[in-house]
Design an enzyme around this catalytic site. Structure first.
Site, PDB file in Angstrom:
ATOM      1  CB  SER A  95      -9.462   6.716 -14.429  1.00  0.00           C
ATOM      2  OG  SER A  95      -8.980   7.261 -13.213  1.00  0.00           O
ATOM      3  N   GLY A  97      -6.310   8.779 -12.897  1.00  0.00           N
ATOM      4  CA  GLY A  97      -6.556   9.858 -11.950  1.00  0.00           C
ATOM      5  C   GLY A  97      -5.663   9.815 -10.723  1.00  0.00           C
ATOM      6  CG  PHE A  98      -3.709   6.918  -7.239  1.00  0.00           C
ATOM      7  CD1 PHE A  98      -4.263   7.191  -5.998  1.00  0.00           C
ATOM      8  CD2 PHE A  98      -2.385   6.512  -7.298  1.00  0.00           C
ATOM      9  CE1 PHE A  98      -3.518   7.057  -4.833  1.00  0.00           C
ATOM     10  CE2 PHE A  98      -1.626   6.375  -6.148  1.00  0.00           C
ATOM     11  CZ  PHE A  98      -2.195   6.651  -4.909  1.00  0.00           C
ATOM     12  N   GLY A 218      -9.997   5.697  -2.593  1.00  0.00           N
ATOM     13  CA  GLY A 218      -9.685   6.537  -1.454  1.00  0.00           C
ATOM     14  C   GLY A 218      -9.298   5.784  -0.205  1.00  0.00           C
ATOM     15  CB  CYS A 308       6.404 -20.324  -6.787  1.00  0.00           C
ATOM     16  SG  CYS A 308       7.941 -19.860  -5.944  1.00  0.00           S
ATOM     17  CG  HIS A 337       8.302 -16.552  -3.349  1.00  0.00           C
ATOM     18  ND1 HIS A 337       7.984 -17.847  -2.994  1.00  0.00           N
ATOM     19  CD2 HIS A 337       8.057 -15.788  -2.252  1.00  0.00           C
ATOM     20  CE1 HIS A 337       7.560 -17.861  -1.735  1.00  0.00           C
ATOM     21  NE2 HIS A 337       7.609 -16.628  -1.265  1.00  0.00           N
TER      22      HIS A 337
END
Length: 379
Positions: A95, A97-98, A218, A308, A337
């Site tokens: 969002s 928000g963080f 949170g 990989c 990797h």
């Protein structure tokens, strides 16, 4: 058809782990899953083709950063985020928000939203629940997040109580503002810090709003992992079985396994690419800092158990040389990797759930990785 459907395929016998499938307009996501983070519509230094080669099923992008640059209106005119970044698989957007709430010195929280200044040029901005939804509608992501407040884990009880009540009101406003419910699924975010009664209260309120999926917010914000697992132990059992569960901002190997054991379906984190840029690699035998002098003449791959692109083609000595010379190809190789490692880890977790042996897998992995093995509670 709804924008998102979740199918529960199997529950592991000995834990709360779930094998599932999330069906979106841009493809099916096998869960539990790790989602690489492409903050600015790009997973740092890694191409879409390389992500597909390592079997990335979904990536995450950041609403706040894309709103500021290049702008959600421009991305909408380009045909949406999928077209803009040439990624035809699912995308999740947060969002914003963080990021806004991390700007503690330059933001002001109000009932209507958050007033703050851009970290780029100091310009005044305002993010409301409705604006966060509008931006994500323009981006066209498959999975969107409601705007929430993310208080510190140790915020006071009274502050946390008022915060979750506001987050619920914001969630209701976001649902009303959502313009594309038929092709974009909006998740609610569960908050409450480390207070069990507030966590359960907020979960009940948000579940009552009947979102297509739920994010656990949170956590991974400075508390210990033991505190995080304690919250998951009592929170995930009350979350709907027929909807996906997303633990935000978690991506260390041990936390991915522990979260899966506790019934989490989706994870994301910048850890893999962030530590890669410092020359730190995740391997089947623990972390390896390839920049160290010990690897100057080490002609083995970063991880001899890994298949990989980096490990198939290059040595520790070569990757170390690139990093010490400031060659960006070195950053690409360590990032490829680490992302491959986490995506393969989750494939192994899914297989362990199929075979009802996730605790045995955890014990073996933790022993090889150099981690302490603790038995999960309540299972």
């Amino acid at each position: 058809m709804p924008a998102l459907r979740y199918e529960l395929i199997k529950k592991e016998k000995h834990t709360g782990a779930r094998l599932g499938r999330v069906i979106t307009p841009h493809g099916v996501i096998e869960t539990p899953i790790f989602m690489p983070v492409g903050t600015l519509a790009s997973v740092k230094s890694v191409s879409p083709e390389e992500l597909k080669e390592m079997k990335a099923q979904i990536i995450l992008s950041n609403t706040y950063h894309l709103w500021l640059r290049p702008g959600d209106d421009l991305i909408e005119r380009a045909g949406g985020l999928h077209t803009f970044m040439n990624w035809d698989r699912p995308i999740l957007t947060d969002s914003g928000g963080f990021q806004v709430f991390s700007l503690t010195d330059i933001r002001r929280l109000e009932e209507e939203g958050v007033r703050f200044r851009s970290h780029l040029d100091g310009s005044k901005l305002f993010l409301s629940p409705e604006k966060a939804i509008q931006i994500q509608n323009h981006l066209g992501s498959d999975i969107m997040m409601s705007l929430d407040e993310c208080p510190p884990f140790d915020a006071s009880y009274d502050y946390m109580k008022h915060s979750i009540e506001r987050t619920t009101r914001w969630a209701e406003r976001g649902l009303k503002a959502h313009q594309r419910p038929n092709d974009q699924a909006l998740f609610g975010i569960l908050q409450g810090g480390g207070y069990k009664d507030l966590r359960l209260q907020h979960a009940k309120e948000m579940i009552g709003l009947d979102f297509p999926g739920y994010s656990i917010g949170g956590l991974s914000v400075g508390e210990s992992k033991e505190e995080m697992y304690k919250v998951l132990d009592y929170l995930t059992p009350i979350m709907p079985e027929n909807k996906p569960r997303y633990l935000m901002g978690v991506g260390s190997p041990d936390a991915l396994i522990e979260g899966s054991i506790r019934g989490v379906d989706m994870f994301d984190c910048v850890l893999a690419t962030r530590i890669a840029r410092n020359g730190t690699c995740m391997t089947s035998k623990g972390r390896l800092v390839v920049k160290n002098a010990a690897y100057k003449e080490d002609f083995r791959p970063i991880d001899e158990a890994c298949q990989c692109y980096t490990c198939r083609n290059f040595t520790r000595a070569y990757v170390r040389h690139l990093l010490h010379c400031g060659e960006t190809f070195g950053l690409r190789l360590t990032s490829i990797h680490n992302l491959h490692f986490l995506l393969q880890l989750m494939e192994q977790v899914r297989q362990a759930i199929r075979e009802d042996c996730l605790l045995d897998f955890k014990e073996d992995f933790f022993e090889r990785y150099g981690l302490n093995v603790d038995k999960p509670k309540n299972f």
